[in-house]
Design a protein around this motif. Structure first.
Motif, PDB file in Angstrom:
ATOM      1  N   TYR A 130       0.721  -1.118   0.009  1.00  0.00           N
ATOM      2  CA  TYR A 130       0.014  -0.038  -0.017  1.00  0.00           C
ATOM      3  C   TYR A 130       0.948   1.486   0.042  1.00  0.00           C
ATOM      4  CZ  TYR A 130       1.099  -0.830   4.824  1.00  0.00           C
ATOM      5  OH  TYR A 130       1.618  -0.898   6.156  1.00  0.00           O
ATOM      6  N   VAL A 173      -6.090   2.735   4.407  1.00  0.00           N
ATOM      7  CA  VAL A 173      -5.356   2.899   3.146  1.00  0.00           C
ATOM      8  C   VAL A 173      -6.070   3.510   2.203  1.00  0.00           C
ATOM      9  CG1 VAL A 173      -6.510   0.940   2.186  1.00  0.00           C
ATOM     10  CG2 VAL A 173      -4.215   1.410   1.563  1.00  0.00           C
ATOM     11  N   ALA A 206      -0.755   1.351  -3.700  1.00  0.00           N
ATOM     12  CA  ALA A 206      -1.846   0.944  -3.075  1.00  0.00           C
ATOM     13  C   ALA A 206      -3.021   0.680  -4.321  1.00  0.00           C
ATOM     14  CB  ALA A 206      -2.398   1.798  -1.898  1.00  0.00           C
TER      15      ALA A 206
END
Lengths: 357, 92
Positions: free
Chosen positions: A22, A179, A185
């Motif tokens: 990510y 996230v 990501a």
């Protein structure tokens, strides 16, 4: 209106021994040599003269720079508040001593989970124990500690335990960062997006902990924009309060702005920071409200959320100049909704782990 | 959180810096990811949060500066410090 930056994110290097899927670093690194010690010293001085008060020293892994204590010293000499944003890889007692002597104000350590095995799997490196030891050393050396945990499908169910870990480490601050889908990501988003049920379960856990730990640990938790009707006020507005200087010297209004392929970012090697902030095309492109299309232009929230995130508009709608699709009023909202719907029942694919340049 | 008493010595929490804004001269508190502009009273209180003064001493010092009785300031000062403590900007 005269715009003033308050926070400089100094990305000192893209090198990092971790491979988190990510990572917000660009999935394609820009060409160029890392800025030298002297170049960073000039950046810190110029940033302070512009009004910057905070320097976040980040990366990649900033401890990969052998000159980190000198850079901290230069930022402090310029009057900046210094926060080291680190994975803890390479943080030992000797370096802590050097950083303390250089005047470092705060250390922020990332954790991937509260348990060793899943944490190491997410990081793509056996780092969990190293991080625990480093956090304790940092605390013992007298540094205030921030624990940062990026939350995603594989770890958000451990939220109670993650909060307990931060308490055990006596962190002053805990960032529970849902996230955000840029860089690596975005590439991995199908495997990272929590389900609606996971978010619904996490929200009250964070709220209760915030209440319980009032005065002992500051907890930051924001519901992810993929599950919200309103876009986030990204960077508090483009070119309004924040600037990022990346490892090769390009100056960005936000750390992920390289996602916007139409923009060219000027470099501190070619121009003074003052000129880049006030005059460069990239910083002026989405500043204020002039650039806004409908529905933003007539929206009562246009100076609250600033049209949301330009990078997200570029990634999801293919045009950085439209309303962020995370806004329920966006004509491109459907693309986000479809992705979120599909992700609910998706078998999570394997991660594409972050590689070094 | 331990109670604030006359014997408490409030100090800035670690990682918190008090400084003047280099552009405007206004007093600020800086802490991780945060900037808090200070009003004149809060600034006067924080300038004395060096660990040298107890709350009683702090009230006395401020009362001399403002030319009022210490007890007239007590409610405001206690409220201010309690708030800053909840925000983890001071400790005692």
């Amino acid at each position: 209106m005269k715009y003033r930056p308050y926070l400089l994110l100094a990305e000192l290097t893209y090198r990092c021994p971790l491979h988190c899927p990510y990572c917000s670093n660009p999935a394609r690194y820009p060409d160029g040599r890392e800025l030298t010690t002297a170049e960073w010293q000039r950046v810190f001085r110029e940033a302070a003269a512009l009004g910057v008060l905070h320097a976040g020293l980040s990366g990649g892994e900033p401890l990969q720079r052998a000159d980190l204590p000198e850079l901290v010293g230069a930022a402090r000499e310029a009057g900046l508040y210094t926060n080291l944003i680190t994975s803890a890889a390479g943080l030992n007692e000797a370096r802590l001593g050097q950083l303390k002597a250089a005047g470092l104000d705060n250390i922020q350590i990332s954790f991937q989970s509260d348990q060793e095995s899943p944490a190491n799997r997410i990081a793509g490196a056996a780092m969990h124990r190293v991080k625990l030891a480093a956090a304790r050393m940092a605390h013992a050396a007298g540094f205030p500690l921030t624990v940062n945990v990026v939350l995603h499908r594989d770890n958000i169910d451990r939220l109670e335990e993650i909060i307990a870990l931060a308490e055990e480490l006596e962190a002053e601050r805990l960032e529970l960062a849902n996230v955000q889908f840029y860089g690596w990501a975005f590439r991995n988003r199908a495997g990272l997006l929590p389900t609606r049920g996971q978010i619904a379960a996490a929200v009250p856990v964070a709220a209760r902990a915030k209440q319980r730990l009032l005065g002992r640990m500051r907890i930051l938790f924001v519901t992810p924009d993929y599950y919200s009707d309103r876009p986030k006020p990204c960077m508090d507005g483009w070119g309004r309060r924040f600037l990022t200087v990346n490892p090769v010297g390009e100056v960005l209004p936000c750390p992920t702005a390289k996602e916007i392929k139409e923009l060219r970012f000027d470099n501190v090697r070619d121009h003074a920071l003052d000129w880049i902030w006030h005059e460069s095309a990239a910083f002026r492109r989405f500043r204020g409200t002039e650039w806004m299309p409908l529905p933003c232009r007539e929206c009562e929230f246009r100076e609250v959320d600033f049209g949301g995130c330009r990078c997200q508009a570029a990634l999801l709608a293919g045009d950085a100049g439209v309303t962020d699709p995370a806004c329920a009023l966006s004509p491109h909202r459907e693309r986000l909704t479809e992705f979120v719907q599909a992700a609910q029942s998706l078998e999570a694919p394997d991660f594409a782990y972050r590689q070094n340049p | 959180m331990n109670a604030l008493t006359d014997q408490s010595r409030a100090v800035l929490a670690r990682g918190v810096r008090l400084r003047a804004d280099p552009l405007s001269g206004e007093p600020l508190l800086l802490f991780p990811e945060g900037i808090l502009p200070l009003d004149a009273t809060t600034h006067d209180i924080l300038l004395r949060c060096t660990g040298d003064l107890t709350l009683a001493g702090l009230l006395l010092a401020l009362s001399e500066e403002y030319e009022v009785e210490p007890d007239e300031l007590r409610t405001d000062v206690v409220q201010c410090l309690t708030h800053l403590r909840q925000e983890m900007l001071v400790v005692w």
